[in-house]
Design a protein around this motif. Structure first.
Motif, PDB file in Angstrom:
ATOM      1  N   THR A  84      40.701  58.325  36.593  1.00 37.00           N
ATOM      2  CA  THR A  84      41.757  57.556  35.966  1.00 37.00           C
ATOM      3  C   THR A  84      41.403  56.068  35.971  1.00 37.00           C
ATOM      4  OG1 THR A  84      43.404  59.125  36.659  1.00 37.00           O
ATOM      5  CG2 THR A  84      44.189  56.926  36.136  1.00 37.00           C
ATOM      6  N   LEU A  85      41.753  55.351  34.867  1.00 40.94           N
ATOM      7  CA  LEU A  85      41.496  53.931  34.749  1.00 40.94           C
ATOM      8  C   LEU A  85      42.778  53.157  35.032  1.00 40.94           C
ATOM      9  CD1 LEU A  85      39.399  53.883  31.444  1.00 40.94           C
ATOM     10  CD2 LEU A  85      38.574  54.163  33.791  1.00 40.94           C
ATOM     11  N   TYR A  86      42.648  52.075  35.804  1.00 41.65           N
ATOM     12  CA  TYR A  86      43.793  51.221  36.123  1.00 41.65           C
ATOM     13  C   TYR A  86      43.624  49.886  35.399  1.00 41.65           C
ATOM     14  CZ  TYR A  86      45.030  54.532  39.776  1.00 41.65           C
ATOM     15  OH  TYR A  86      45.389  55.659  40.466  1.00 41.65           O
ATOM     16  N   ARG A  87      44.627  49.530  34.640  1.00 42.67           N
ATOM     17  CA  ARG A  87      44.611  48.275  33.915  1.00 42.67           C
ATOM     18  C   ARG A  87      45.951  47.576  34.133  1.00 42.67           C
ATOM     19  NH1 ARG A  87      40.165  49.700  34.245  1.00 42.67           N
ATOM     20  NH2 ARG A  87      38.588  49.899  32.587  1.00 42.67           N
ATOM     21  N   VAL A  88      45.970  46.243  33.870  1.00 44.75           N
ATOM     22  CA  VAL A  88      47.131  45.413  34.190  1.00 44.75           C
ATOM     23  C   VAL A  88      47.927  45.141  32.922  1.00 44.75           C
ATOM     24  CG1 VAL A  88      47.868  43.176  35.105  1.00 44.75           C
ATOM     25  CG2 VAL A  88      45.906  44.350  36.119  1.00 44.75           C
ATOM     26  N   ALA A  89      49.253  45.243  33.055  1.00 41.95           N
ATOM     27  CA  ALA A  89      50.156  44.972  31.932  1.00 41.95           C
ATOM     28  C   ALA A  89      49.999  43.525  31.476  1.00 41.95           C
ATOM     29  CB  ALA A  89      51.596  45.241  32.342  1.00 41.95           C
ATOM     30  N   LEU A 160      38.587  51.594  21.336  1.00 40.64           N
ATOM     31  CA  LEU A 160      39.990  51.274  21.115  1.00 40.64           C
ATOM     32  C   LEU A 160      40.318  50.022  21.905  1.00 40.64           C
ATOM     33  CD1 LEU A 160      42.919  51.933  20.162  1.00 40.64           C
ATOM     34  CD2 LEU A 160      43.157  53.243  22.297  1.00 40.64           C
ATOM     35  N   VAL A 161      40.879  49.017  21.244  1.00 39.78           N
ATOM     36  CA  VAL A 161      41.223  47.753  21.883  1.00 39.78           C
ATOM     37  C   VAL A 161      42.728  47.555  21.771  1.00 39.78           C
ATOM     38  CG1 VAL A 161      40.931  45.259  21.862  1.00 39.78           C
ATOM     39  CG2 VAL A 161      38.978  46.738  21.376  1.00 39.78           C
ATOM     40  N   VAL A 162      43.380  47.429  22.922  1.00 33.10           N
ATOM     41  CA  VAL A 162      44.793  47.060  22.995  1.00 33.10           C
ATOM     42  C   VAL A 162      44.831  45.660  23.585  1.00 33.10           C
ATOM     43  CG1 VAL A 162      47.065  47.641  23.873  1.00 33.10           C
ATOM     44  CG2 VAL A 162      45.449  49.475  23.310  1.00 33.10           C
ATOM     45  N   GLN A 163      45.201  44.677  22.790  1.00 25.57           N
ATOM     46  CA  GLN A 163      45.087  43.283  23.206  1.00 25.57           C
ATOM     47  C   GLN A 163      45.999  42.968  24.384  1.00 25.57           C
ATOM     48  OE1 GLN A 163      42.747  41.524  21.609  1.00 25.57           O
ATOM     49  NE2 GLN A 163      42.980  39.881  23.109  1.00 25.57           N
ATOM     50  N   ARG A 164      47.222  43.473  24.364  1.00 23.22           N
ATOM     51  CA  ARG A 164      48.161  43.232  25.464  1.00 23.22           C
ATOM     52  C   ARG A 164      48.825  44.562  25.815  1.00 23.22           C
ATOM     53  NH1 ARG A 164      48.270  38.948  22.232  1.00 23.22           N
ATOM     54  NH2 ARG A 164      49.738  39.963  20.823  1.00 23.22           N
ATOM     55  N   LEU A 165      48.459  45.062  26.979  1.00 23.54           N
ATOM     56  CA  LEU A 165      49.010  46.349  27.420  1.00 23.54           C
ATOM     57  C   LEU A 165      50.492  46.214  27.759  1.00 23.54           C
ATOM     58  CD1 LEU A 165      46.395  48.067  29.766  1.00 23.54           C
ATOM     59  CD2 LEU A 165      47.362  48.976  27.641  1.00 23.54           C
ATOM     60  N   ARG A 166      51.236  47.283  27.463  1.00 26.90           N
ATOM     61  CA  ARG A 166      52.642  47.375  27.841  1.00 26.90           C
ATOM     62  C   ARG A 166      52.795  48.493  28.878  1.00 26.90           C
ATOM     63  NH1 ARG A 166      55.386  47.249  21.770  1.00 26.90           N
ATOM     64  NH2 ARG A 166      54.484  45.224  21.123  1.00 26.90           N
ATOM     65  N   VAL A 194      45.019  56.614  31.737  1.00 25.15           N
ATOM     66  CA  VAL A 194      45.118  55.182  31.964  1.00 25.15           C
ATOM     67  C   VAL A 194      46.440  54.890  32.653  1.00 25.15           C
ATOM     68  CG1 VAL A 194      45.230  52.905  30.899  1.00 25.15           C
ATOM     69  CG2 VAL A 194      43.671  54.625  29.987  1.00 25.15           C
ATOM     70  N   LYS A 195      46.331  54.180  33.810  1.00 27.43           N
ATOM     71  CA  LYS A 195      47.515  53.739  34.540  1.00 27.43           C
ATOM     72  C   LYS A 195      47.709  52.241  34.301  1.00 27.43           C
ATOM     73  CE  LYS A 195      48.536  57.576  36.893  1.00 27.43           C
ATOM     74  NZ  LYS A 195      49.840  58.266  36.814  1.00 27.43           N
ATOM     75  N   VAL A 196      48.921  51.844  33.936  1.00 27.03           N
ATOM     76  CA  VAL A 196      49.236  50.433  33.717  1.00 27.03           C
ATOM     77  C   VAL A 196      49.978  49.927  34.945  1.00 27.03           C
ATOM     78  CG1 VAL A 196      50.392  48.763  32.257  1.00 27.03           C
ATOM     79  CG2 VAL A 196      49.339  50.791  31.232  1.00 27.03           C
ATOM     80  N   ILE A 197      49.323  48.982  35.671  1.00 25.11           N
ATOM     81  CA  ILE A 197      49.900  48.448  36.901  1.00 25.11           C
ATOM     82  C   ILE A 197      50.489  47.067  36.604  1.00 25.11           C
ATOM     83  CG2 ILE A 197      48.324  49.767  38.340  1.00 25.11           C
ATOM     84  CD1 ILE A 197      46.656  47.287  38.739  1.00 25.11           C
ATOM     85  N   PRO A 198      51.447  46.610  37.407  1.00 22.44           N
ATOM     86  CA  PRO A 198      52.099  45.309  37.127  1.00 22.44           C
ATOM     87  C   PRO A 198      51.152  44.138  37.366  1.00 22.44           C
ATOM     88  CG  PRO A 198      52.991  46.326  39.126  1.00 22.44           C
ATOM     89  CD  PRO A 198      52.068  47.319  38.530  1.00 22.44           C
ATOM     90  N   ASP A 199      51.451  43.046  36.704  1.00 19.97           N
ATOM     91  CA  ASP A 199      50.663  41.812  36.814  1.00 19.97           C
ATOM     92  C   ASP A 199      51.146  41.019  38.023  1.00 19.97           C
ATOM     93  OD1 ASP A 199      49.259  39.497  36.489  1.00 19.97           O
ATOM     94  OD2 ASP A 199      50.441  38.767  34.791  1.00 19.97           O
TER      95      ASP A 199
END
Length: 689
Positions: A84-89, A160-166, A194-199
């Motif tokens: 799993t990939l972790y990315r920041v909102a 695939l590019v998502v400029q600003r993750l939600r 993909v897991k979106v973690i808080p900033d």
């Protein structure tokens, strides 16, 4: 039959993905697929490098009869990063997708789907490379604005590019490649979670640059506080950089000017790396740029970079950049968040613009001989804190006489004294000044030269020269100064009492001078002055000029032409009675035989002692403190010719040599004649026998 049904099922599935927006095709295909018998393929071991969403295994093995195996070759393969990939909102997401083992055109199409965790596995179309109407409503506006897009790396690689993750972008992402193969085989899609973690990345500064000019060589400290509070295992890196300022990038061909430069950074493994330019690397190696980490409270630490001596190229806009990193399952580190904080603008003022060297006295200074002389040098416009080393020199050009107010034209500038950056003082050619003067720093930026008892030779035009070593407190002796400036000249005139002096050289009457005898020369010196005075006498010798005979003329002593040759010193009797001899092998002595008469004697004179002799007289006076000084009054006598004649023994040697030679010649002739006649007579007698 089962294998045929399985192939048909694959082709139907591919057709379904190609017409996912048609409800009629969907219902027809579903009914047909449900009516076909199926045999599930054997389980596939997980790929350690990629997550595969397989409609069919890369290599399937089918059993048609007992003991008979049918091998089906692997085909298309779709590859995504291991999850799993972790990315920041609020920060970008980039998912690369590649397809291999395909048939058909080299440029493949890609379609992306999202399976949200809260959507019960429902599929949401994100973006497609072949269908502009592909995005579902949640992504339609974001795709049109370019916030969500597909970027190609090559014909069979895209991302695939998502400029600003939600936060609601969290879920399972599927990369699907529509078939261009002649037969349906292999993997046509792959998925990754993909897991979106808080900033939680924080960054701040403690002091902002105001843009006020800072003198060259001053010390600059920039601070930046940063931290991150994440449940995941993440690291933090810090980078200090500069924009503008005209710095030249050392890593670009042709010295291209770079507007963005990295000064120094602390990587995620706490390793310090200097900037990429040659200038910053050298300054870091020399210890002029340093970076340190100071532990803070609540996970927010402070990072400080120190530039020991700013340079003109350091002008520009400074910033601090904090980055959050996380290790992906494949072992690579990914930057998942980044923030940049503007620290402010810096303007570095060159020393040539800010530094000033002045003298407290200006114009003309007139003193009596023996009076103390004090000159002060003021240095202003330097960085505070004493971070720069200074070399202070007092220089003097020419000499002044009488009431003159300007230096003698063409005078050579000499060093009177210097103070090195370490505070050590040394004197110029006149080493006696070491006990008769002082050079010291009175206050910060104020340097005073003191001559306790001024002499006539101290007259001249004085200048203070200051060399600055910006940021180097104790530079190496061979180090080049950053900048050097001199003060205006100060004319110093020493008033002396009038001194008149004359010198007459003579050769006392006596027998002719011969080689080996003692040559005596006298110098009579007359001095007219007031107060105590002493005379210093120097004897000089020039060679006797040779006669010059022109064509058609007779040799005549009157035709002797002067030959300009540098005189050779023979001996000196100093003003304090010390004798200094400059001999060429002969024995020489000097002494004072009366109040005004000085004597030179050359013992056992040889031909080398012949020449034109003169005596030079210099007058030394005494100052009020009892010290002796050269009044600069001098006189030179007319030349006296010293010629050495041959001795009697030398004259007797000539006839003796001539007589011996004549007798020897006559004897040889007689012997030769007698021998010749005797041999002839003997030859005539032999035949008679």
């Amino acid at each position: 039959m089962e294998a045929l049904c399985l192939v048909l099922r694959r082709d139907m599935t591919n057709a379904f993905h190609s017409s996912v927006s048609s409800s009629l095709a969907f219902s027809s295909l579903s009914a047909l697929l449900n009516s076909l018998p199926t045999t599930p393929p054997p389980p596939i071991p997980p790929d350690p490098l990629h997550t595969l969403s397989a409609t069919v295994a890369p290599q399937a093995v089918f059993q048609t009869q007992p003991g008979v195996l049918l091998h089906h070759a692997a085909g298309r393969d779709v590859l995504l990063p291991v999850g799993t990939l972790y990315r920041v909102a609020g920060f970008p997401l980039s998912l690369p997708c590649a397809v291999t083992g395909y048939e058909g055109a080299r440029t493949q199409d890609f379609e992306w789907f999202l399976y949200r965790e809260d959507a019960n596995g429902r599929q949401i179309g994100i973006v497609s490379t072949r269908d502009q109407g592909f995005p579902y409503a949640p992504f339609l506006g974001r795709v049109r604005s370019g916030e969500v897009r597909v970027e190609r790396d090559s014909g069979d690689k895209a991302r695939l590019v998502v400029q600003r993750l939600r936060p609601d972008d969290q879920g399972k992402y599927e990369c699907y490649t529509p078939s261009t193969d002649s037969s349906y085989q292999g993997n046509y899609s792959a998925t990754v979670a993909v897991k979106v973690i808080p900033d939680t990345l924080q960054i701040s500064y403690t002091r902002k640059l105001t843009g006020q000019p800072m003198p060259e060589g001053a010390e600059l400290t920039l601070t930046c506080s940063a931290g991150v509070q994440s449940k995941e295992h993440t690291h933090l890196s810090i980078m200090f950089g500069k924009r503008g300022g005209g710095g030249v990038s050392g890593g670009r061909a042709g010295g291209e000017v770079s507007t963005l430069q990295e000064i120094i950074s602390l990587d995620r493994a706490l390793g310090i790396t200097p900037g990429s330019t040659q200038s910053y690397r050298k300054r870091y190696d020399d210890g002029e740029i340093m970076l340190e980490k100071r532990n803070g409270v609540g996970g927010v630490d402070t990072y400080a970079v120190r530039l020991r001596a700013v340079q003109p190229d350091d002008s520009g806009s400074y910033f601090c950049e904090a980055s959050q990193w996380i290790p992906d399952p494949d072992g690579s580190w990914q930057r998942i968040a980044q923030r940049t904080l503007e620290i402010g603008n810096l303007t570095v003022q060159r020393l040539s613009e800010s530094m000033r060297v002045t003298s407290t006295l200006s114009g003309r200074v007139s003193l009596q001989v023996g009076s103390p002389l004090t000159l002060t040098c003021q240095v202003s416009g330097l960085p505070s804190g004493g971070t720069s080393g200074l070399l202070v020199q007092w220089l003097k050009r020419g000499s002044l006489t009488g009431d003159a107010v300007t230096a003698v034209a063409g005078g050579v500038e000499v060093e009177v004294a210097r103070m090195r950056p370490d505070g050590a003082v040394s004197w110029g050619d006149d080493l006696s000044r070491g006990t008769g003067g002082a050079l010291e720093m009175v206050t910060e930026g104020s340097y005073t030269l003191r001559l306790f008892s001024a002499r006539p030779s101290d007259s001249g035009v004085y200048r203070c020269s200051v060399s600055v070593y910006a940021g180097r407190k104790n530079p190496a002796p061979s180090a080049a100064a950053t900048f050097t400036q001199r003060s205006e000249g100060i004319s110093v005139n020493l008033k002396t009492k009038e001194v008149l002096v004359s010198a007459v050289a003579q050769l006392p009457r006596g027998p002719l001078l011969k080689r080996g005898s003692t040559v005596t020369l006298l110098c009579n010196v007359t001095v007219t002055t007031t107060g105590p005075a002493q005379v210093q006498v120097l004897w000089l010798r020039r060679p006797i000029p040779e006669p010059v005979i022109t064509k058609g003329d007779q040799a005549d002593p009157a035709t002797l032409l002067p030959v300009e040759e540098t005189p050779s010193p023979v001996a000196t009797l100093t003003y304090d009675g010390m004798a200094q001899l400059f001999t060429n092998g002969s024995e020489v002595s000097v002494d004072r035989v009366s109040a005004i008469t000085y004597r030179l004697r050359v013992h056992a004179a040889s031909l080398e002692d012949q020449g034109l002799y003169v005596c030079q007289a210099e007058v030394w006076g005494q100052d009020p403190h009892g010290g002796w000084y050269n009044t600069q009054a001098k006189a030179e006598s007319l030349a006296i010719t010293v010629y050495l004649y041959a001795r009697a023994a030398d004259l007797l040697l000539i006839p003796l040599v001539i007589g011996v030679s004549s007798a020897l010649f006559v004897g040889i002739v007689i012997i030769s004649t007698v021998t010749c006649c005797f041999m002839k007579r003997l030859a005539r007698q032999r035949p008679a026998k």
